[in-house]
Design a protein around this motif. Structure first.
Motif, PDB file in Angstrom:
ATOM      1  N   UNK A 183       0.825  -1.041  -0.106  1.00  0.00           N
ATOM      2  CA  UNK A 183       0.033  -0.095   0.068  1.00  0.00           C
ATOM      3  C   UNK A 183       0.848   1.236   0.113  1.00  0.00           C
ATOM      4  N   UNK A 184       2.045   1.208   0.723  1.00  0.00           N
ATOM      5  CA  UNK A 184       2.859   2.304   0.882  1.00  0.00           C
ATOM      6  C   UNK A 184       3.469   2.735  -0.513  1.00  0.00           C
ATOM      7  N   UNK A 185       3.866   1.749  -1.198  1.00  0.00           N
ATOM      8  CA  UNK A 185       4.537   1.827  -2.612  1.00  0.00           C
ATOM      9  C   UNK A 185       3.369   2.442  -3.471  1.00  0.00           C
ATOM     10  N   UNK A 186       2.191   1.892  -3.552  1.00  0.00           N
ATOM     11  CA  UNK A 186       1.107   2.340  -4.252  1.00  0.00           C
ATOM     12  C   UNK A 186       0.855   3.881  -3.868  1.00  0.00           C
ATOM     13  N   UNK A 187       0.722   4.122  -2.828  1.00  0.00           N
ATOM     14  CA  UNK A 187       0.610   5.638  -2.225  1.00  0.00           C
ATOM     15  C   UNK A 187       1.583   6.520  -2.822  1.00  0.00           C
ATOM     16  N   UNK A 188       2.876   6.070  -2.519  1.00  0.00           N
ATOM     17  CA  UNK A 188       4.057   6.836  -3.174  1.00  0.00           C
ATOM     18  C   UNK A 188       3.772   7.216  -4.448  1.00  0.00           C
ATOM     19  N   UNK A 189       3.534   6.294  -5.313  1.00  0.00           N
ATOM     20  CA  UNK A 189       3.258   6.228  -6.653  1.00  0.00           C
ATOM     21  C   UNK A 189       2.010   7.491  -7.064  1.00  0.00           C
ATOM     22  N   UNK A 190       1.248   7.271  -6.428  1.00  0.00           N
ATOM     23  CA  UNK A 190      -0.010   8.230  -6.696  1.00  0.00           C
ATOM     24  C   UNK A 190       0.401   9.393  -6.706  1.00  0.00           C
ATOM     25  N   UNK A 191       1.258   9.865  -5.652  1.00  0.00           N
ATOM     26  CA  UNK A 191       1.528  11.449  -5.335  1.00  0.00           C
ATOM     27  C   UNK A 191       2.889  11.597  -6.495  1.00  0.00           C
ATOM     28  N   UNK A 192       3.906  10.774  -6.370  1.00  0.00           N
ATOM     29  CA  UNK A 192       5.177  11.199  -7.004  1.00  0.00           C
ATOM     30  C   UNK A 192       4.840  11.132  -8.556  1.00  0.00           C
ATOM     31  N   UNK A 193       4.044  10.505  -9.121  1.00  0.00           N
ATOM     32  CA  UNK A 193       3.486  10.648 -10.547  1.00  0.00           C
ATOM     33  C   UNK A 193       2.951  12.072 -10.932  1.00  0.00           C
ATOM     34  N   UNK A 194       2.588  12.584 -10.023  1.00  0.00           N
ATOM     35  CA  UNK A 194       2.104  13.813 -10.004  1.00  0.00           C
ATOM     36  C   UNK A 194       3.138  14.932 -10.679  1.00  0.00           C
ATOM     37  N   UNK A 195       4.459  14.642 -10.320  1.00  0.00           N
ATOM     38  CA  UNK A 195       5.490  15.257 -10.926  1.00  0.00           C
ATOM     39  C   UNK A 195       5.587  15.332 -12.393  1.00  0.00           C
ATOM     40  N   UNK A 196       5.754  14.047 -12.795  1.00  0.00           N
ATOM     41  CA  UNK A 196       5.700  13.846 -14.420  1.00  0.00           C
ATOM     42  C   UNK A 196       4.506  14.333 -15.068  1.00  0.00           C
ATOM     43  N   UNK A 197       3.456  14.279 -14.317  1.00  0.00           N
ATOM     44  CA  UNK A 197       2.092  14.690 -14.747  1.00  0.00           C
ATOM     45  C   UNK A 197       2.169  16.100 -14.940  1.00  0.00           C
ATOM     46  N   UNK A 198       2.767  16.962 -13.840  1.00  0.00           N
ATOM     47  CA  UNK A 198       2.749  18.238 -14.117  1.00  0.00           C
ATOM     48  C   UNK A 198       3.794  18.740 -14.996  1.00  0.00           C
ATOM     49  N   UNK A 199       5.020  18.123 -15.272  1.00  0.00           N
ATOM     50  CA  UNK A 199       5.792  18.483 -16.227  1.00  0.00           C
ATOM     51  C   UNK A 199       5.191  18.175 -17.625  1.00  0.00           C
ATOM     52  N   UNK A 200       4.543  17.191 -17.892  1.00  0.00           N
ATOM     53  CA  UNK A 200       3.953  16.973 -19.025  1.00  0.00           C
ATOM     54  C   UNK A 200       2.888  18.093 -19.397  1.00  0.00           C
TER      55      UNK A 200
END
Length: 550
Positions: free
Chosen positions: A83-100
């Motif tokens: 769950x922690x890894x999933x929760x990490x990905x949910x938020x950290x992938x917002x960075x490449x999402x913002x860059x895109x």
């Protein structure tokens, strides 16, 4: 009256859901009126789109840790890591999402793509695939694929919608500036409360969502002539793994005459039925994504795109002006990174609601009348109810010259309130003499039942955590929108969510500590200490942060 009495006696989950809806509805009307009267026109549209997506997300989030345990029969700490890894990905992938979105300058298309990807992920998660020939490989791969798609879609959606809300207030303030300094000051004072209203709509979905999976699971068990028991999935897995005696299992079920072969069939049937009910509930998450997509498509033309500086405008700057701008941007980014460091420790502590606090609710709280997952509705319920009170308090301070609370000061106060939640749990653990989670599971059933506390303990805990959340999360978004350079809005929102991600990556330690530390109070002491240290750091930087954000 008879209907209400029967509902209370026979289905308290539905009773509580009705009560929650009755209480929440007037607050929803209040927020809609306030947003329409005092804030930019696009705020309601953006908030409603976000509310649909969050409703679908929180259906899954409320049950995910316990669902992974019940489906795959893995220990609490392993489920916590997943769950922690999933929760990490949910938020950290917002960075490449913002860059895109920043690179393409197409925030709206990025948001739409995110909703579609999330809908596909939830659709895969709703497929009830179980062990085939004693192999969990297919079921595990499908679950991991679904969670990765949900995380990727969330990364494309979450930060970019927040960037659009920030642009709404940039435009709102620009229009007010044309009317004079007084109008501009009034418009700027609306930003914090605007993000609080936006945050409330997230939680309107969140307050209802935790009821969905448990109610569907209970219904599916009942139509298959089975009953709900939070301990049974763990016991069934132990029996199937030959770590629980058949006689012990039969006695727990009140089926002392049942043969062990019958118990094996019962355990397999119970696990599949129990988890199929949860899978079915994820169809509601798919529907929520599609509703959110429909809302956003309907209103996207009325929402602004975050803008970057024009190249021609940059060419007109003198060298001195360029150096001054570069210095200002550097100062702003340093202030942002400083607050992000504090936010890491807050989210590490706060997001225990889906980790150690969920395990605590399952094992140490009497959940005979209501499923432990449903208790997660307490936090969003408090968000909705307490937000106008928090807004009124700070508005009252703002009206008194020299008594205003800056955003950094509010964040420091939030860390102290979060510490109070865990200090309260320390007291409860010491008074009740709670041992580690693993030791507690080994106690006789009668002993465990006599030591369990009531749901009121979690209500008080979530009260403190929610007040802290209201002082940190929406105001953190507001802080980022104030301090972010105009050409880096999406990236800066992604950085805020990345700090959340780093905190989330370590939340599994809560479950590990809860089960490993010899006394439970030690676990809550770790979180209280982190919150108090973070408050001290924030207070130490306060004057500098206030100067940078002026």
């Amino acid at each position: 009256m008879e209907f209400i009495t029967n509902l209370w006696l026979n289905n308290r989950s539905v009773f509580f859901l009705i009560v929650v809806l009755i209480i929440v509805t007037p607050f929803l009307v209040f927020y809609l009126r306030k947003a329409k009267k005092e804030h930019p026109k696009g705020l309601i549209a953006a908030a409603l789109s976000n509310m649909g997506e969050r409703f679908g997300y929180y259906i899954m989030n409320a049950v995910l840790v316990l669902f992974i345990c019940s489906k795959f029969g893995i220990p609490d700490d392993v489920s916590g890591i997943m769950f922690a890894v999933f929760y990490f990905l949910i938020y950290v992938l917002s960075l490449p999402g913002g860059i895109i979105a920043d690179k393409t300058q197409n925030y709206k298309k990025t948001i739409i793509s995110g909703l579609i990807v999330m809908a596909i992920g939830y659709a895969i998660l709703s497929i009830p695939v179980f062990a085939i020939n004693d192999s969990m490989t297919i079921a595990l791969v499908l679950t991991m694929l679904a969670l990765i798609l949900i995380a990727c879609g969330n990364g494309l959606f979450k930060g970019n919608l927040q960037a659009i809300v920030g642009q709404l207030y940039d435009d709102f303030e620009a229009e007010a500036a044309k009317k004079g300094t007084e109008a501009l000051a009034d418009a700027k004072s609306k930003r914090d409360s605007g993000f609080q209203i936006f945050y409330v709509f997230i939680n309107i979905g969140g307050v209802i969502a935790p009821f969905v999976a448990p109610l569907i699971r209970k219904w599916y068990l009942e139509i298959n002539n089975l009953f709900y028991n939070a301990d049974l999935p763990r016991l069934c897995h132990k029996f199937n793994q030959n770590t629980l005696e058949g006689n012990d299992m039969a006695n727990l079920l009140g089926l002392s005459k049942v043969q062990e072969s019958g118990l094996a069939d019962y355990c397999t049937s119970y696990l599949e039925t129990y988890n199929t009910g949860v899978h079915i509930s994820f169809i509601a998450s798919v529907a929520a994504m599609l509703i959110s997509l429909f809302i956003f498509l309907s209103v996207k033309n009325r929402l602004p795109n975050p803008v970057r500086k024009e190249k021609s405008a940059v060419q007109d700057y003198t060298e001195v002006e360029r150096q001054s701008m570069a210095k200002e941007i550097k100062q702003r980014m340093m202030a942002l990174y400083a607050v992000l460091g504090v936010a890491v420790f807050f989210w590490f502590s706060f997001h225990q609601n889906a980790q150690s606090l969920s395990i605590f609710a399952r094992d140490f709280v009497d959940t005979s009348a209501i499923a432990p997952e449903i208790l997660q509705c307490i936090n969003p319920f408090f968000v909705i109810v307490l937000t106008p009170i928090i807004m009124w308090i700070f508005a009252a301070f703002a009206r008194k010259k020299g008594r205003e609370f800056s955003t950094p000061r509010k964040i420091a106060l939030g860390m102290f309130v979060a510490a109070c939640a865990y200090i309260f749990l320390i007291v409860i653990a010491c008074v009740n003499g709670y041992p580690s989670g693993d030791e507690f599971k080994g106690f006789a059933e009668g002993v465990k039942a006599s030591m369990k506390c009531g749901p009121g303990i979690l209500i008080v805990t979530y009260f403190f955590l929610t007040v802290a959340e209201l002082l940190i999360s929406p105001l953190g978004l507001s802080f980022v929108s104030k301090i972010a350079p105009r050409h880096m809005v999406g990236i800066c929102q992604g950085l805020w969510l990345s700090a959340t991600a780093i905190g989330n990556l370590f939340i599994f330690l809560g479950v590990k500590m809860l089960n490993a530390f010899p006394q439970q109070w030690m676990t809550w002491g770790v979180f209280a200490l982190f919150c108090l240290l973070s408050m001290g750091v924030m207070l130490g930087m306060l004057k500098w942060l206030e100067k940078v954000t002026e």
